[in-house]
Design a protein around this motif. Sequence first.
Motif, PDB file in Angstrom:
ATOM      1  N   ALA A 145       0.831  -1.209   0.000  1.00  0.00           N
ATOM      2  CA  ALA A 145       0.000   0.000   0.000  1.00  0.00           C
ATOM      3  C   ALA A 145       0.859   1.249   0.000  1.00  0.00           C
ATOM      4  N   GLN A 146       1.932   1.264   0.804  1.00  0.00           N
ATOM      5  CA  GLN A 146       2.814   2.420   0.849  1.00  0.00           C
ATOM      6  C   GLN A 146       3.475   2.659  -0.509  1.00  0.00           C
ATOM      7  N   ALA A 149       0.929   3.788  -3.326  1.00  0.00           N
ATOM      8  CA  ALA A 149       0.424   5.157  -3.219  1.00  0.00           C
ATOM      9  C   ALA A 149       1.501   6.185  -3.562  1.00  0.00           C
ATOM     10  N   VAL A 150       2.691   6.042  -2.969  1.00  0.00           N
ATOM     11  CA  VAL A 150       3.739   7.047  -3.158  1.00  0.00           C
ATOM     12  C   VAL A 150       4.331   6.949  -4.561  1.00  0.00           C
ATOM     13  N   ALA A 151       4.596   5.722  -5.029  1.00  0.00           N
ATOM     14  CA  ALA A 151       5.232   5.565  -6.337  1.00  0.00           C
ATOM     15  C   ALA A 151       4.346   6.081  -7.459  1.00  0.00           C
ATOM     16  N   ARG A 152       3.098   5.725  -7.444  1.00  0.00           N
ATOM     17  CA  ARG A 152       2.208   6.177  -8.514  1.00  0.00           C
ATOM     18  C   ARG A 152       2.078   7.698  -8.512  1.00  0.00           C
ATOM     19  N   SER A 153       1.990   8.294  -7.333  1.00  0.00           N
ATOM     20  CA  SER A 153       1.858   9.750  -7.264  1.00  0.00           C
ATOM     21  C   SER A 153       3.086  10.442  -7.836  1.00  0.00           C
ATOM     22  N   LEU A 175       9.546  -3.090   1.242  1.00  0.00           N
ATOM     23  CA  LEU A 175       9.304  -1.747   0.715  1.00  0.00           C
ATOM     24  C   LEU A 175       9.935  -1.581  -0.667  1.00  0.00           C
ATOM     25  N   GLU A 176      11.179  -2.010  -0.791  1.00  0.00           N
ATOM     26  CA  GLU A 176      11.872  -1.884  -2.070  1.00  0.00           C
ATOM     27  C   GLU A 176      11.165  -2.680  -3.171  1.00  0.00           C
ATOM     28  N   LEU A 269       6.142  13.763  -0.110  1.00  0.00           N
ATOM     29  CA  LEU A 269       4.883  13.037  -0.262  1.00  0.00           C
ATOM     30  C   LEU A 269       4.954  11.780   0.579  1.00  0.00           C
ATOM     31  N   LEU A 270       3.863  11.463   1.259  1.00  0.00           N
ATOM     32  CA  LEU A 270       3.809  10.240   2.055  1.00  0.00           C
ATOM     33  C   LEU A 270       2.382   9.702   2.059  1.00  0.00           C
TER      34      LEU A 270
END
Length: 399
Positions: A145-146, A149-153, A175-176, A269-270
């Motif tokens: 989820a993290q 959300a952050v990568a696409r934004s 995470l990676e 961004l987070l």
Amino acid sequence: MRLPAALLAALLLALPAAAQVTAVKIGVLTDMSGPFADQVGQGSVTAAQMAAEDFMRENPAIRVEVVHADHQNKPDVGSAIARRWVDTEGVHAIVDLPNSGVGLAVIEVMKERHRTALASSTASSAVTGRFCAPTTVQWVNDTWAQGNAVARSLVQQGGESWYYLTVDYALGHALEGDAQAAVTAAGGRNLGAARHPLNTGDMSSLLLRAQSSGARVIALANTGTDAINAIKQAHEFGLLRGGRTRIAALFLLISDVHALGLDTAQGLLLASPFYWDLNDGTREWSRRWGARMGGRMPTMDHAGVYSATLAWLRAAKRSDSLEGEMVVAEMRRGPIQDPLFGPVTIRPDGRAIHDMHVFRVKAPGESRYAWDYYERIATIPPEQAFRPLDQGGCALVAK
């Protein structure tokens, strides 16, 4: 006169069942003194105590005791505490579990003993993947989820090339990997990664390696003091000057933003499912919590400890059981109306799904009062915010 056996059995069945749940013991297994102490630590203990108090006000006949311990970010220490708590001290559920290595180890202990692991602060997506268990609920968020959300934004904003600074244990690896998949799916490119031990003070060589890659985004696949050190040093070295390079904080909490200060953290961004100033319900609870914590505001992990603990206690009462499988099954029966996370549904893989929000950290001049740090820029609905149920590899999910 002796009653016939069939009549005696019928009379016994007609009697009301004796309540099994009259005393409950919850263990908060957390980081009290290490790199995640501000994210969880005493704040998580306070959140669990608040959940116990609120539940006992609803159910004065049931006594709830909260105990806590420091797992020292060592899986062997965490699993040993969990075994002792359950086997000799009568603990029925363990909550919090920051540090994914510790969390995954404790989940296995609890599954073997048919007790519940409320992995509210364990972020690895493996919790609801190959390590899923009928006795586990993962409440707050996860690395899928993290990263999603952050990568696409950021890819949508021109951050098409990524380099990762990754803490070398389960959380960082997840995470990676999850962020890399999200970047690729969004049309971006992954240029490489450098790994570092937990609690690394000097990130300079890693940051210079990231800069030499030419990546537009330096992704921090870490959290706590590691993420704070990396962001501070990136600013000191001028790596973000000119706006060509951006930092993607894949797991940053409000305690980290507070430690950084808005001068340094502005523009980051987070992603988070909880922010203390999101609505009236989050503000009311957060101020109650803050009154016990010296005026601080809670992280999403603190909120998760409260909500997961209260939901588990209510499910234990409804099911009249303390067996992990039975209580978790009761938690899955219907949407949970939670004041901090909104409507929450527990999936068969143990993933609690709810809204996720993408926030931008405010500049100092935009902040109007203490802890006014975030501007919400997007809300991702539950069915899009978390990994699709059939993609995690959980054995509990019907094929």
